[in-house]
Scaffold this motif. Structure first.
Motif, PDB file in Angstrom:
ATOM      1  N   LYS A 155       5.729   1.768   3.209  1.00  0.00           N
ATOM      2  CA  LYS A 155       6.292   0.609   3.896  1.00  0.00           C
ATOM      3  C   LYS A 155       5.683  -0.683   3.369  1.00  0.00           C
ATOM      4  O   LYS A 155       6.399  -1.658   3.088  1.00  0.00           O
ATOM      5  CB  LYS A 155       6.046   0.737   5.397  1.00  0.00           C
ATOM      6  CG  LYS A 155       6.532  -0.437   6.211  1.00  0.00           C
ATOM      7  CD  LYS A 155       6.221  -0.231   7.685  1.00  0.00           C
ATOM      8  CE  LYS A 155       6.654  -1.431   8.518  1.00  0.00           C
ATOM      9  NZ  LYS A 155       6.345  -1.237   9.969  1.00  0.00           N
ATOM     10  N   VAL A 156       4.359  -0.700   3.221  1.00  0.00           N
ATOM     11  CA  VAL A 156       3.691  -1.889   2.690  1.00  0.00           C
ATOM     12  C   VAL A 156       4.103  -2.135   1.247  1.00  0.00           C
ATOM     13  O   VAL A 156       4.327  -3.279   0.826  1.00  0.00           O
ATOM     14  CB  VAL A 156       2.164  -1.735   2.824  1.00  0.00           C
ATOM     15  CG1 VAL A 156       1.446  -2.903   2.155  1.00  0.00           C
ATOM     16  CG2 VAL A 156       1.768  -1.652   4.289  1.00  0.00           C
ATOM     17  N   ALA A 157       4.217  -1.055   0.465  1.00  0.00           N
ATOM     18  CA  ALA A 157       4.612  -1.202  -0.935  1.00  0.00           C
ATOM     19  C   ALA A 157       6.027  -1.747  -1.051  1.00  0.00           C
ATOM     20  O   ALA A 157       6.319  -2.572  -1.932  1.00  0.00           O
ATOM     21  CB  ALA A 157       4.495   0.140  -1.651  1.00  0.00           C
ATOM     22  N   ALA A 158       6.959  -1.299  -0.181  1.00  0.00           N
ATOM     23  CA  ALA A 158       8.330  -1.806  -0.221  1.00  0.00           C
ATOM     24  C   ALA A 158       8.375  -3.290   0.127  1.00  0.00           C
ATOM     25  O   ALA A 158       9.108  -4.068  -0.508  1.00  0.00           O
ATOM     26  CB  ALA A 158       9.199  -1.001   0.729  1.00  0.00           C
ATOM     27  N   THR A 159       7.601  -3.690   1.123  1.00  0.00           N
ATOM     28  CA  THR A 159       7.549  -5.111   1.476  1.00  0.00           C
ATOM     29  C   THR A 159       6.993  -5.943   0.336  1.00  0.00           C
ATOM     30  O   THR A 159       7.527  -7.015   0.003  1.00  0.00           O
ATOM     31  CB  THR A 159       6.698  -5.311   2.736  1.00  0.00           C
ATOM     32  OG1 THR A 159       7.195  -4.482   3.794  1.00  0.00           O
ATOM     33  CG2 THR A 159       6.717  -6.760   3.182  1.00  0.00           C
ATOM     34  N   ALA A 160       5.921  -5.447  -0.279  1.00  0.00           N
ATOM     35  CA  ALA A 160       5.361  -6.157  -1.432  1.00  0.00           C
ATOM     36  C   ALA A 160       6.332  -6.170  -2.599  1.00  0.00           C
ATOM     37  O   ALA A 160       6.411  -7.159  -3.345  1.00  0.00           O
ATOM     38  CB  ALA A 160       4.038  -5.500  -1.845  1.00  0.00           C
ATOM     39  N   GLY A 161       7.099  -5.083  -2.778  1.00  0.00           N
ATOM     40  CA  GLY A 161       8.064  -5.040  -3.865  1.00  0.00           C
ATOM     41  C   GLY A 161       9.157  -6.071  -3.713  1.00  0.00           C
ATOM     42  O   GLY A 161       9.578  -6.701  -4.698  1.00  0.00           O
ATOM     43  N   VAL A 164      13.438  -4.567  -7.498  1.00  0.00           N
ATOM     44  CA  VAL A 164      12.773  -4.221  -6.237  1.00  0.00           C
ATOM     45  C   VAL A 164      12.073  -2.867  -6.350  1.00  0.00           C
ATOM     46  O   VAL A 164      10.952  -2.671  -5.849  1.00  0.00           O
ATOM     47  CB  VAL A 164      13.789  -4.226  -5.084  1.00  0.00           C
ATOM     48  CG1 VAL A 164      13.163  -3.683  -3.806  1.00  0.00           C
ATOM     49  CG2 VAL A 164      14.312  -5.635  -4.843  1.00  0.00           C
ATOM     50  N   ALA A 165      12.720  -1.905  -7.014  1.00  0.00           N
ATOM     51  CA  ALA A 165      12.103  -0.594  -7.185  1.00  0.00           C
ATOM     52  C   ALA A 165      10.827  -0.683  -8.017  1.00  0.00           C
ATOM     53  O   ALA A 165       9.800  -0.053  -7.683  1.00  0.00           O
ATOM     54  CB  ALA A 165      13.099   0.363  -7.832  1.00  0.00           C
TER      55      ALA A 165
END
Length: 315
Positions: free
Chosen positions: A83-89, A21-22
């Motif tokens: 936030k968008v990057a975490a969702t995409a991750g 995920v990271a």
């Protein structure tokens, strides 16, 4: 495997999933403004429904026909991108963390359960993706309605955080809601609900689905509500028909196995002989000839005083 070994196994697989995920989040953070291999950036893909609106329905910043969202805080752009990057991750790394979850659960399943789980997971992914894709195309029409409801009196200046919150919420709600037929089919397969029950509850379920669509959609616009409600009703009808086919197949198999409508929950037919003797190993007694009934003569002392001739004995 002991309890301590299970804990170590869970910790190892959880660490691998979090690492995936990271890495996916880092990739999404880079992809937010980059154009890898000539592909559009992640930010461009997500803002496409907003930029598809006519220029007169959105505020133009920077001159020309540029399509940009606004931010009113110093750290708002950074937090939004993260936030968008975490969702995409989470989405990009889903094959890795799902494989770890599956590897932890699989040893405790039977072969038949594994096959059913594979089918269930595949259908769940397909349904969630279908719901998210539908929400992506619906959000453009929803924004068109919300941005033109005020006419020429006012214009909406849309913040990036508000837009992405609305878009991500619609994607998740549509995707999760599309899992409804899969839930109904599972309940039908395990015997919790039958086709006859679903048929009787059809009107109430349809009404409840439209109420759910009206409450769950974050935009509160009629377009997204109607799209979600109609889609759920169609999926409900599909699940009901699958339940009908499944119940007919089960009934046909039971008839082929010699079951009857009077078969109790233990699978025993009351019209058949009990197999108790066979299960206990007791031999079945052979059928003998019918007993012969002959009259019994009274003793000589009583023969003179007893003149009745209705004394009988079975030998």
């Amino acid at each position: 495997m002991t309890l301590v070994e299970h804990v170590y196994e869970l910790r190892r697989r959880l660490a691998i999933a979090l690492l995936a995920v990271a890495l996916g989040t880092a990739l999404g953070f880079f992809w937010y403004t980059a154009y890898p291999f000539g592909l559009p950036s992640l930010g461009q893909i997500l803002t496409e429904p907003y930029c598809a609106l006519p220029p007169q329905n959105r505020v133009q910043l920077g001159g020309g026909d540029e399509c940009r969202l606004v931010a009113f805080g110093v750290f708002e752009q950074f937090t939004l991108r993260l936030k968008v990057a975490a969702t995409a991750g989470v989405l990009l790394s889903s094959p890795v963390w799902f494989a770890q979850l599956w590897g932890f659960i699989t040893p405790g399943l039977y072969t038949k359960e594994k096959r059913f789980a594979y089918t269930f997971v595949s259908l769940a992914v397909v349904l969630f993706t279908a719901g998210a894709v539908l929400a992506y195309f619906v959000v453009t029409q929803a924004l068109q309605f919300l941005f033109t409801i005020g006419g020429d009196i006012q214009t909406t200046v849309l913040r990036g955080s508000d837009y992405f919150s609305l878009l991500l919420a619609l994607l998740v709600i549509f995707g999760v809601s599309f899992e409804l037929p899969l839930l109904i089919i599972m309940l039908n397969r395990v015997g919790v609900v039958s086709y006859d029950q679903l048929k009787r509850w059809r009107r109430g379920l349809i009404f409840g689905l439209f109420v759910f669509a009206a409450v769950a959609t974050p935009g509160q616009d009629p377009i997204s509500m109607l799209a979600l409600g109609v889609s759920l009703v169609l999926l409900l009808e599909l699940a009901i028909q699958v339940a009908r086919v499944h119940d007919k197949r089960v009934a046909r198999r039971r008839l082929e196995e010699g079951w009857s409508q009077n078969t109790d929950w233990r699978g025993l037919d009351p019209d058949r002989p009990s197999p108790l003797d066979d299960r206990l190993g007791a031999p079945t007694p052979a059928a003998g000839p019918a007993p012969r009934i002959e009259p019994v003569r009274p003793p000589a002392a009583d023969r003179a005083s007893d003149t009745s001739s209705d004394r009988w004995d079975a030998t």
